[in-house]
Scaffold this active site. Structure first.
Site, PDB file in Angstrom:
ATOM      1  N   GLU A 102       0.836  -1.207   0.000  1.00 22.55           N
ATOM      2  CA  GLU A 102       0.000   0.000   0.000  1.00 22.55           C
ATOM      3  C   GLU A 102       0.870   1.255   0.000  1.00 22.55           C
ATOM      4  OE1 GLU A 102      -2.480   1.644  -0.500  1.00 22.55           O
ATOM      5  OE2 GLU A 102      -4.268   1.084   0.611  1.00 22.55           O
ATOM      6  N   ASP A 103       0.312   2.329  -0.515  1.00 21.54           N
ATOM      7  CA  ASP A 103       1.028   3.598  -0.489  1.00 21.54           C
ATOM      8  C   ASP A 103       0.966   4.239   0.892  1.00 21.54           C
ATOM      9  OD1 ASP A 103      -1.722   4.021  -0.673  1.00 21.54           O
ATOM     10  OD2 ASP A 103      -1.604   5.563  -2.215  1.00 21.54           O
ATOM     11  N   ILE A 104      -0.255   4.355   1.422  1.00 17.64           N
ATOM     12  CA  ILE A 104      -0.414   5.099   2.673  1.00 17.64           C
ATOM     13  C   ILE A 104      -1.509   4.485   3.518  1.00 17.64           C
ATOM     14  CG2 ILE A 104      -2.010   6.768   1.590  1.00 17.64           C
ATOM     15  CD1 ILE A 104      -0.638   8.930   3.381  1.00 17.64           C
ATOM     16  N   VAL A 105      -1.280   4.424   4.803  1.00 15.04           N
ATOM     17  CA  VAL A 105      -2.314   3.986   5.731  1.00 15.04           C
ATOM     18  C   VAL A 105      -2.689   5.197   6.573  1.00 15.04           C
ATOM     19  CG1 VAL A 105      -2.935   2.405   7.593  1.00 15.04           C
ATOM     20  CG2 VAL A 105      -1.382   1.652   5.792  1.00 15.04           C
ATOM     21  N   ASP A 106      -3.943   5.564   6.458  1.00 18.44           N
ATOM     22  CA  ASP A 106      -4.429   6.718   7.218  1.00 18.44           C
ATOM     23  C   ASP A 106      -5.320   6.189   8.338  1.00 18.44           C
ATOM     24  OD1 ASP A 106      -5.328   9.116   8.127  1.00 18.44           O
ATOM     25  OD2 ASP A 106      -6.271   9.768   6.273  1.00 18.44           O
ATOM     26  N   THR A 110      -8.916   1.057   4.356  1.00 18.56           N
ATOM     27  CA  THR A 110      -8.640   0.427   3.063  1.00 18.56           C
ATOM     28  C   THR A 110      -7.848  -0.859   3.251  1.00 18.56           C
ATOM     29  OG1 THR A 110      -8.511   2.637   2.093  1.00 18.56           O
ATOM     30  CG2 THR A 110      -7.642   0.826   0.769  1.00 18.56           C
TER      31      THR A 110
HETATM   32  P1  IMP Z   1      -7.368   4.891   4.800  1.00 18.96           P
HETATM   33  O1  IMP Z   1      -7.974   5.984   5.629  1.00 18.96           O
HETATM   34  O2  IMP Z   1      -6.208   4.252   5.523  1.00 18.96           O
HETATM   35  O3  IMP Z   1      -8.394   3.897   4.341  1.00 18.96           O
HETATM   36  O4  IMP Z   1      -6.767   5.567   3.500  1.00 18.96           O
HETATM   37  C1  IMP Z   1      -7.611   5.880   2.443  1.00 18.96           C
HETATM   38  C2  IMP Z   1      -6.896   6.352   1.223  1.00 18.96           C
HETATM   39  O5  IMP Z   1      -6.835   7.758   1.296  1.00 18.96           O
HETATM   40  C3  IMP Z   1      -5.441   5.936   0.985  1.00 18.96           C
HETATM   41  O6  IMP Z   1      -5.309   4.687   0.348  1.00 18.96           O
HETATM   42  C4  IMP Z   1      -4.987   7.038   0.056  1.00 18.96           C
HETATM   43  O7  IMP Z   1      -5.357   6.756  -1.280  1.00 18.96           O
HETATM   44  C5  IMP Z   1      -5.760   8.219   0.548  1.00 18.96           C
HETATM   45  N1  IMP Z   1      -4.943   9.118   1.376  1.00 18.96           N
HETATM   46  C6  IMP Z   1      -4.988   9.280   2.718  1.00 18.96           C
HETATM   47  N2  IMP Z   1      -4.140  10.227   3.117  1.00 18.96           N
HETATM   48  C7  IMP Z   1      -3.524  10.679   1.983  1.00 18.96           C
HETATM   49  C8  IMP Z   1      -2.518  11.687   1.731  1.00 18.96           C
HETATM   50  O8  IMP Z   1      -1.995  12.357   2.633  1.00 18.96           O
HETATM   51  N3  IMP Z   1      -2.171  11.854   0.432  1.00 18.96           N
HETATM   52  C9  IMP Z   1      -2.712  11.153  -0.593  1.00 18.96           C
HETATM   53  N4  IMP Z   1      -3.638  10.202  -0.404  1.00 18.96           N
HETATM   54  C10 IMP Z   1      -4.050   9.968   0.876  1.00 18.96           C
HETATM   55 MG    MG Z   2      -4.289   4.379  -1.834  1.00 22.46          MG
END
Ligand code: IMP
Ligand code: MG
Length: 189
Positions: A102-106, A110
């Site tokens: 994965e690129d990023i976990v927020d 996801t």
């Molecule tokens: P989640 O909240 O971990 O499910 O992340 C949801 C999606 O939001 C990630 O897969 C990214 O595509 C996108 N995302 C969250 N934060 C950023 C950021 O700082 N830059 C770009 N994309 C982000």
């Molecule tokens: Mg993503």
């Protein structure tokens, strides 16, 4: 709603710093999976395409690559709505060693969705690797290999976008907003 203007802010992760850390991760993964027949590396589109390419080219173990894409339902601009699979793998992963990239976990929503989905397909093993993680939330999905922990700001570059912009920057930068509305920045996965 007022359009917010964005521009690149300070560099959080330089090209050199990223390159060195990706090499370390690849070395660690290669060591921990030494001897396996194949590591099935799954990049989550679009954001992970650059990280996946750099990471896998440094692996010294046998591996294959595949991709999945997810999208979130819900209102426009929602950072993490309900998950929907929009592109699936090319083959079953039963009895395979799977590495999710994965690129990023927020929030982790996801990654957790994908982990649950893949686990239901009975792989021999399933681990996750993320380039960056925004917060260390105990409810977040477990990340086995993490590139960097970053502050809770919107970042772009190295695969990460803002409304499809800035994905191919070779470094990671903070995004600066000069808009007047306080709406959260939209995710495009
Ligand atoms: P989640 O909240 O971990 O499910 O992340 C949801 C999606 O939001 C990630 O897969 C990214 O595509 C996108 N995302 C969250 N934060 C950023 C950021 O700082 N830059 C770009 N994309 C982000
Ligand atoms: Mg993503």
């Amino acid at each position: 709603m007022t359009e917010s203007k964005v521009s690149l802010g300070s560099v959080l992760l330089s090209e050199a710093v990223i390159e060195a850390r990706v090499a370390e991760l690849a070395e660690q993964i290669s060591a921990e999976y030494a001897g396996i027949e194949n590591l099935y590396c799954i990049g989550i589109l679009k954001g992970a395409f650059i990280f996946l390419a750099d990471l896998t080219r440094r692996l010294t173990i046998p591996h294959t690559v595949d991709f999945m894409a997810v999208s979130s339902y819900g209102r426009k601009g929602a950072v993490s709505g309900e998950m929907r699979l929009i592109m699936d793998l090319r083959q079953p992963v039963e009895d395979m060693h799977v590495l999710l990239v994965e690129d990023i976990v927020d929030s982790g929503k996801t990654l957790r969705y994908l982990q649950e989905l893949l686990r239901s397909r009975n792989p021999a093993s399933l681990r996750s690797c993320a380039f960056v993680q925004k917060r260390r939330d105990r409810r977040a999905a477990p990340v086995d290999y993490l590139g960097f922990e970053i502050p809770d700001v919107w970042v772009v570059g190295y695969g990460l976008d803002f409304s499809e912009r800035y994905r191919t920057l070779p470094y990671v930068s903070e995004l600066e907003r000069s808009g007047r509305d306080g709406a959260p920045l939209a995710s495009t996965a």
